[in-house]
Design a protein around this motif. Structure first.
Motif, mmCIF file in Angstrom:
data_model
loop_
_atom_site.group_PDB
_atom_site.id
_atom_site.type_symbol
_atom_site.label_atom_id
_atom_site.label_comp_id
_atom_site.label_asym_id
_atom_site.label_seq_id
_atom_site.Cartn_x
_atom_site.Cartn_y
_atom_site.Cartn_z
ATOM 1 N N ASN A 18 0.852 -1.183 0.000
ATOM 2 C CA ASN A 18 0.000 0.000 0.000
ATOM 3 C C ASN A 18 0.896 1.243 0.000
ATOM 4 O OD1 ASN A 18 -1.842 2.064 0.512
ATOM 5 N ND2 ASN A 18 -3.100 0.759 1.806
ATOM 6 N N PRO A 19 1.168 1.821 -1.162
ATOM 7 C CA PRO A 19 2.100 2.941 -1.246
ATOM 8 C C PRO A 19 1.610 4.231 -0.580
ATOM 9 C CG PRO A 19 1.331 2.307 -3.445
ATOM 10 C CD PRO A 19 0.739 1.348 -2.467
ATOM 11 N N THR A 20 0.308 4.414 -0.455
ATOM 12 C CA THR A 20 -0.206 5.658 0.141
ATOM 13 C C THR A 20 -0.442 5.553 1.647
ATOM 14 O OG1 THR A 20 -2.487 5.060 -0.401
ATOM 15 C CG2 THR A 20 -1.284 6.403 -2.008
ATOM 16 N N ALA A 21 -0.651 4.362 2.148
ATOM 17 C CA ALA A 21 -0.831 4.125 3.592
ATOM 18 C C ALA A 21 -0.061 2.845 3.922
ATOM 19 C CB ALA A 21 -2.313 4.001 3.928
ATOM 20 N N PRO A 22 1.254 2.946 4.104
ATOM 21 C CA PRO A 22 2.105 1.759 4.137
ATOM 22 C C PRO A 22 2.183 0.997 5.465
ATOM 23 C CG PRO A 22 3.453 3.715 4.269
ATOM 24 C CD PRO A 22 2.035 4.171 4.071
ATOM 25 N N TYR A 24 0.117 -1.023 8.666
ATOM 26 C CA TYR A 24 -1.171 -1.679 8.876
ATOM 27 C C TYR A 24 -1.384 -2.000 10.347
ATOM 28 C CZ TYR A 24 1.217 -6.182 9.320
ATOM 29 O OH TYR A 24 2.020 -7.198 9.734
ATOM 30 N N TRP A 25 -2.640 -2.198 10.684
ATOM 31 C CA TRP A 25 -3.009 -2.641 12.023
ATOM 32 C C TRP A 25 -4.029 -3.756 11.907
ATOM 33 C CZ3 TRP A 25 -8.160 -2.220 13.328
ATOM 34 C CH2 TRP A 25 -8.925 -1.286 12.652
ATOM 35 N N CYS A 26 -4.057 -4.610 12.907
ATOM 36 C CA CYS A 26 -5.098 -5.628 12.956
ATOM 37 C C CYS A 26 -5.447 -5.926 14.409
ATOM 38 C CB CYS A 26 -4.718 -6.896 12.201
ATOM 39 S SG CYS A 26 -3.428 -7.875 12.935
ATOM 40 N N HIS A 35 -8.330 -15.240 16.107
ATOM 41 C CA HIS A 35 -8.738 -14.910 14.744
ATOM 42 C C HIS A 35 -8.805 -13.387 14.583
ATOM 43 C CE1 HIS A 35 -12.408 -15.481 17.134
ATOM 44 N NE2 HIS A 35 -12.908 -14.499 16.431
ATOM 45 N N THR A 36 -8.524 -12.928 13.392
ATOM 46 C CA THR A 36 -8.547 -11.498 13.101
ATOM 47 C C THR A 36 -9.989 -11.050 12.944
ATOM 48 O OG1 THR A 36 -6.400 -11.619 12.003
ATOM 49 C CG2 THR A 36 -7.785 -9.721 11.469
ATOM 50 N N ILE A 37 -10.328 -9.937 13.623
ATOM 51 C CA ILE A 37 -11.688 -9.413 13.492
ATOM 52 C C ILE A 37 -11.740 -8.126 12.670
ATOM 53 C CG2 ILE A 37 -12.550 -10.524 15.577
ATOM 54 C CD1 ILE A 37 -12.318 -7.799 16.997
ATOM 55 N N GLN A 38 -10.587 -7.440 12.545
ATOM 56 C CA GLN A 38 -10.553 -6.232 11.714
ATOM 57 C C GLN A 38 -9.106 -5.883 11.395
ATOM 58 O OE1 GLN A 38 -13.033 -4.759 10.339
ATOM 59 N NE2 GLN A 38 -12.039 -2.978 9.492
ATOM 60 N N LEU A 39 -8.905 -5.303 10.221
ATOM 61 C CA LEU A 39 -7.586 -4.780 9.859
ATOM 62 C C LEU A 39 -7.769 -3.624 8.905
ATOM 63 C CD1 LEU A 39 -6.654 -5.842 6.733
ATOM 64 C CD2 LEU A 39 -6.740 -7.981 7.974
ATOM 65 N N ASP A 40 -6.754 -2.769 8.852
ATOM 66 C CA ASP A 40 -6.796 -1.616 7.952
ATOM 67 C C ASP A 40 -5.382 -1.063 7.807
ATOM 68 O OD1 ASP A 40 -7.871 0.240 6.222
ATOM 69 O OD2 ASP A 40 -9.114 1.238 7.714
ATOM 70 N N TRP A 41 -5.249 -0.045 6.992
ATOM 71 C CA TRP A 41 -3.972 0.573 6.688
ATOM 72 C C TRP A 41 -3.968 2.021 7.163
ATOM 73 C CZ3 TRP A 41 -0.031 -2.194 4.546
ATOM 74 C CH2 TRP A 41 -0.360 -3.448 4.053
ATOM 75 N N GLY A 42 -2.769 2.566 7.427
ATOM 76 C CA GLY A 42 -2.636 3.955 7.834
ATOM 77 C C GLY A 42 -1.361 4.566 7.284
ATOM 78 N N GLU A 43 -1.291 5.893 7.354
ATOM 79 C CA GLU A 43 -0.125 6.608 6.853
ATOM 80 C C GLU A 43 1.040 6.571 7.831
ATOM 81 O OE1 GLU A 43 -1.217 10.540 5.626
ATOM 82 O OE2 GLU A 43 -2.818 9.803 4.333
ATOM 83 N N THR A 44 0.756 6.398 9.135
ATOM 84 C CA THR A 44 1.796 6.332 10.165
ATOM 85 C C THR A 44 1.380 5.286 11.206
ATOM 86 O OG1 THR A 44 0.780 7.979 11.620
ATOM 87 C CG2 THR A 44 2.294 8.810 9.913
ATOM 88 N N PRO A 45 2.332 4.781 11.990
ATOM 89 C CA PRO A 45 1.953 3.872 13.077
ATOM 90 C C PRO A 45 1.017 4.545 14.092
ATOM 91 C CG PRO A 45 4.297 3.663 12.622
ATOM 92 C CD PRO A 45 3.795 4.847 11.834
#
Length: 63
Positions: A18-22, A24-26, A35-45
């Motif tokens: 993901n070049p624009t939001a490199p 991730y969190w889960c 088990h994973t219930i949600q994940l997404d990407w962000g621009e910073t930690p």
């Protein structure tokens, strides 16, 4: 037994994914297994942390 939750935040950029939001969190949940219930990407930690906590506090029913 109550469920257990875990948050993982990538501290390493994943520009190839993901070049624009490199970063991730889960959020994972343990009841009888993890088990994973949600994940997404962000621009910073930091942004990942805030987004994950917002999701957890507003969308996860821990009762």
């Amino acid at each position: 037994m109550d469920s257990e939750y875990s948050l993982k935040i990538s501290l390493t950029k994943h520009l190839h994914d993901n070049p624009t939001a490199p970063y991730y969190w889960c959020i994972s949940k343990y009841d009888s297994f993890w088990h994973t219930i949600q994940l997404d990407w962000g621009e910073t930690p930091e942004q990942c942390f805030l987004s994950a906590m917002d999701y957890f506090q507003n969308k996860v029913d821990t009762k």
